[in-house]
Design a protein around this motif. Structure first.
Motif, PDB file in Angstrom:
ATOM      1  N   PHE A 243      29.487  32.037  47.269  1.00 29.65           N
ATOM      2  CA  PHE A 243      30.880  32.088  47.718  1.00 29.65           C
ATOM      3  C   PHE A 243      31.801  31.514  46.652  1.00 29.65           C
ATOM      4  CE2 PHE A 243      34.551  30.107  49.721  1.00 29.65           C
ATOM      5  CZ  PHE A 243      35.027  31.122  50.542  1.00 29.65           C
ATOM      6  N   MET A 244      31.446  30.348  46.139  1.00 29.54           N
ATOM      7  CA  MET A 244      32.304  29.692  45.145  1.00 29.54           C
ATOM      8  C   MET A 244      32.369  30.482  43.843  1.00 29.54           C
ATOM      9  SD  MET A 244      31.770  25.589  45.776  1.00 29.54           S
ATOM     10  CE  MET A 244      29.991  25.566  45.624  1.00 29.54           C
ATOM     11  N   ALA A 245      31.285  31.182  43.512  1.00 27.95           N
ATOM     12  CA  ALA A 245      31.300  32.000  42.296  1.00 27.95           C
ATOM     13  C   ALA A 245      32.271  33.164  42.439  1.00 27.95           C
ATOM     14  CB  ALA A 245      29.894  32.514  42.003  1.00 27.95           C
ATOM     15  N   LEU A 246      32.298  33.768  43.625  1.00 22.25           N
ATOM     16  CA  LEU A 246      33.249  34.862  43.869  1.00 22.25           C
ATOM     17  C   LEU A 246      34.687  34.351  43.816  1.00 22.25           C
ATOM     18  CD1 LEU A 246      31.308  36.603  46.766  1.00 22.25           C
ATOM     19  CD2 LEU A 246      31.858  37.670  44.568  1.00 22.25           C
ATOM     20  N   CYS A 247      34.913  33.178  44.396  1.00 22.24           N
ATOM     21  CA  CYS A 247      36.258  32.591  44.357  1.00 22.24           C
ATOM     22  C   CYS A 247      36.688  32.294  42.923  1.00 22.24           C
ATOM     23  CB  CYS A 247      36.310  31.317  45.201  1.00 22.24           C
ATOM     24  SG  CYS A 247      36.177  31.572  46.985  1.00 22.24           S
ATOM     25  N   LEU A 248      35.772  31.748  42.138  1.00 20.36           N
ATOM     26  CA  LEU A 248      36.087  31.439  40.739  1.00 20.36           C
ATOM     27  C   LEU A 248      36.401  32.705  39.961  1.00 20.36           C
ATOM     28  CD1 LEU A 248      36.295  29.429  38.416  1.00 20.36           C
ATOM     29  CD2 LEU A 248      33.814  29.666  38.091  1.00 20.36           C
ATOM     30  N   HIS A 249      35.622  33.760  40.205  1.00 20.71           N
ATOM     31  CA  HIS A 249      35.871  35.035  39.540  1.00 20.71           C
ATOM     32  C   HIS A 249      37.292  35.525  39.833  1.00 20.71           C
ATOM     33  CE1 HIS A 249      35.093  39.152  38.120  1.00 20.71           C
ATOM     34  NE2 HIS A 249      35.783  39.522  39.187  1.00 20.71           N
ATOM     35  N   LEU A 250      37.709  35.452  41.098  1.00 26.54           N
ATOM     36  CA  LEU A 250      39.041  35.929  41.468  1.00 26.54           C
ATOM     37  C   LEU A 250      40.127  35.004  40.927  1.00 26.54           C
ATOM     38  CD1 LEU A 250      38.252  37.015  45.124  1.00 26.54           C
ATOM     39  CD2 LEU A 250      38.944  38.532  43.263  1.00 26.54           C
ATOM     40  N   ARG A 251      39.842  33.709  40.911  1.00 22.67           N
ATOM     41  CA  ARG A 251      40.853  32.736  40.464  1.00 22.67           C
ATOM     42  C   ARG A 251      41.256  32.959  39.008  1.00 22.67           C
ATOM     43  NH1 ARG A 251      42.160  28.667  43.345  1.00 22.67           N
ATOM     44  NH2 ARG A 251      40.176  28.713  44.484  1.00 22.67           N
ATOM     45  N   ARG A 252      40.363  33.533  38.229  1.00 21.62           N
ATOM     46  CA  ARG A 252      40.680  33.770  36.820  1.00 21.62           C
ATOM     47  C   ARG A 252      41.868  34.711  36.629  1.00 21.62           C
ATOM     48  NH1 ARG A 252      34.421  34.187  35.834  1.00 21.62           N
ATOM     49  NH2 ARG A 252      33.940  32.048  35.193  1.00 21.62           N
TER      50      ARG A 252
END
Length: 257
Positions: A243-252
């Motif tokens: 979940f956090m990896a997907l959020c980080l990807h989008l946050r970029r």
């Protein structure tokens, strides 16, 4: 099996919107392409002013495209119609009407048979956990409960497509998390198609099958990210590595270089 393909619940093809201001023409959207399939939950994420809410208003028939094509369930959108249900950031309940009568408002607007509408309204209030509050007034409810009334009202006329414009933005963090769980439960039972507008990356990843990311104005889709997380999703997912990896990807997309 039939060889006839179902039309997407929502389709935008090369949609653009330009509007006039005192300082000249403003291009709000440019070349927006979106498909939402039957029963699909799609979140639309982007910076402030990028045109997220404009896309929703176009889909709801509240605004009209400057160019391109927009269809709901295979039919061009020419104005507000029965195929869509809308929830905004504020539930906009009428304070002088009871919870039940607020849910029944679309029945009056659309000329639905009253007895059947009342039965469905009570079923929907039970679905959103408010069966005991049918005779209460909005001012007697918390913000989260009022938004549940708005969700029930949206579902009354059984629309094909649910359009939700930051429906939890005005709530505190704990209420938002509870409403995320409630909306997931309601969606899993109703299996409506959803376009969910949000500023929250976590909210988008938690709820959606796909997250669409919009660019700054003029808004266009710059990423269509599938969310492969299993359902149902509980709050423990918020601390999960995937979940956090997907959020980080989008946050970029939203971090200044």
């Amino acid at each position: 099996m039939s060889g006839v393909a179902m039309s997407p619940a929502l389709r935008l093809r090369d949609v653009g919107l330009t509007y006039a201001t005192r300082r000249g023409q403003i291009e709000a959207l440019s070349g927006v392409n979106i498909d939402i399939g039957a029963g699909e939950f799609v979140a639309l994420l982007g910076p402030s002013g990028c045109g997220k809410s404009t896309v929703l208003k176009l889909a709801a028939g509240l605004m009209h495209v400057t160019h391109g094509a927009l269809e709901v369930s295979g039919e061009p959108v020419v104005g507000p119609g029965r195929r869509t249900g809308v929830v905004f950031q504020k539930p906009n309940l009428l304070p002088w009407k009871t919870v039940l009568n607020n849910v029944l408002l679309p029945a009056q607007t659309l000329g639905l048979p009253l007895a059947a509408a009342q039965e469905r309204a009570r079923e929907l209030l039970a679905l959103v956990g408010l069966a005991e509050f049918t005779d209460n007034y909005p001012w007697e409810l918390s913000g989260g409960m009022q938004q549940r009334v708005g969700i029930a009202r949206m579902l009354l006329h059984d629309p094909d497509l649910l359009l939700m414009d930051e429906p939890f933005a005005a709530l505190d963090a704990l209420s938002r998390e509870q409403l995320m769980l409630e909306l997931q439960r309601i969606w899993s039972q109703q299996r409506k198609s959803v376009l969910f507008i949000t500023h929250s990356i976590q909210e988008a990843v938690f709820l959606a099958d796909r997250v669409l990311v919009m660019s700054p104005r003029p808004g266009r889709i710059i990423e269509d990210l599938a969310i492969p997380l299993p359902r149902p999703r509980g709050l423990a997912l918020l601390a999960d590595d995937a979940f956090m990896a997907l959020c980080l990807h989008l946050r970029r997309h939203f971090i200044d270089a």
